[in-house]
Design a protein around this motif. Structure first.
Motif: not given
Length: 128
Positions: A5-9, A47-56, A58-63, A72-75
């Protein structure tokens, strides 16, 4: 992922730390909420928050945004801030004589999950 994604350490540190930050922020509130609303409501909500976070996640590459990855990691961290809630629940429903055994089993299962899930993630990413 961070490098792609263009990030560094530094961004890698942010991405890793964001999960723990979300958990630290959420844990006290979730503990209080579990007392006020009940364990079931708290665990279903997180658990619902985790489900939504996992779906998000999964979209990191797309975004394609490092900020989206951090959010997403915070969520995901917020959704997983229930370690104390699950232990309180087990302590409440078990007899005093058996409490230590059940808490030990719960802890072993939770940390076993933390250990095993990255292996499954790596396996699925290889297969897909």
């Amino acid at each position: 992922l961070v490098q792609e994604l263009g990030g560094n350490s530094v961004w890698l540190g942010y991405a890793v730390g964001a999960f723990s930050f979300g958990r630290i922020i959420a844990s006290p509130s979730l503990g209080r909420w579990s007392i006020e609303k009940g364990y079931s409501t708290t665990l279903i909500t997180t658990t619902t928050i985790m489900l939504f976070g996992c779906i998000m996640f999964a979209q990191v590459y797309r975004v394609g945004s490092l900020y989206f990855l951090i959010a997403t990691q915070i969520l995901l961290g917020v959704g997983s801030g229930t370690l104390g809630v699950t232990r309180a629940y087990v302590a409440e429903i078990t007899a005093t004589r058996q409490r230590t055994t059940y808490i030990a089993w719960l802890t072993a299962v939770q940390y076993g999950g933390f250990t095993v899930t990255p292996i499954f993630g790596a396996l699925f990413s290889y297969l897909l």
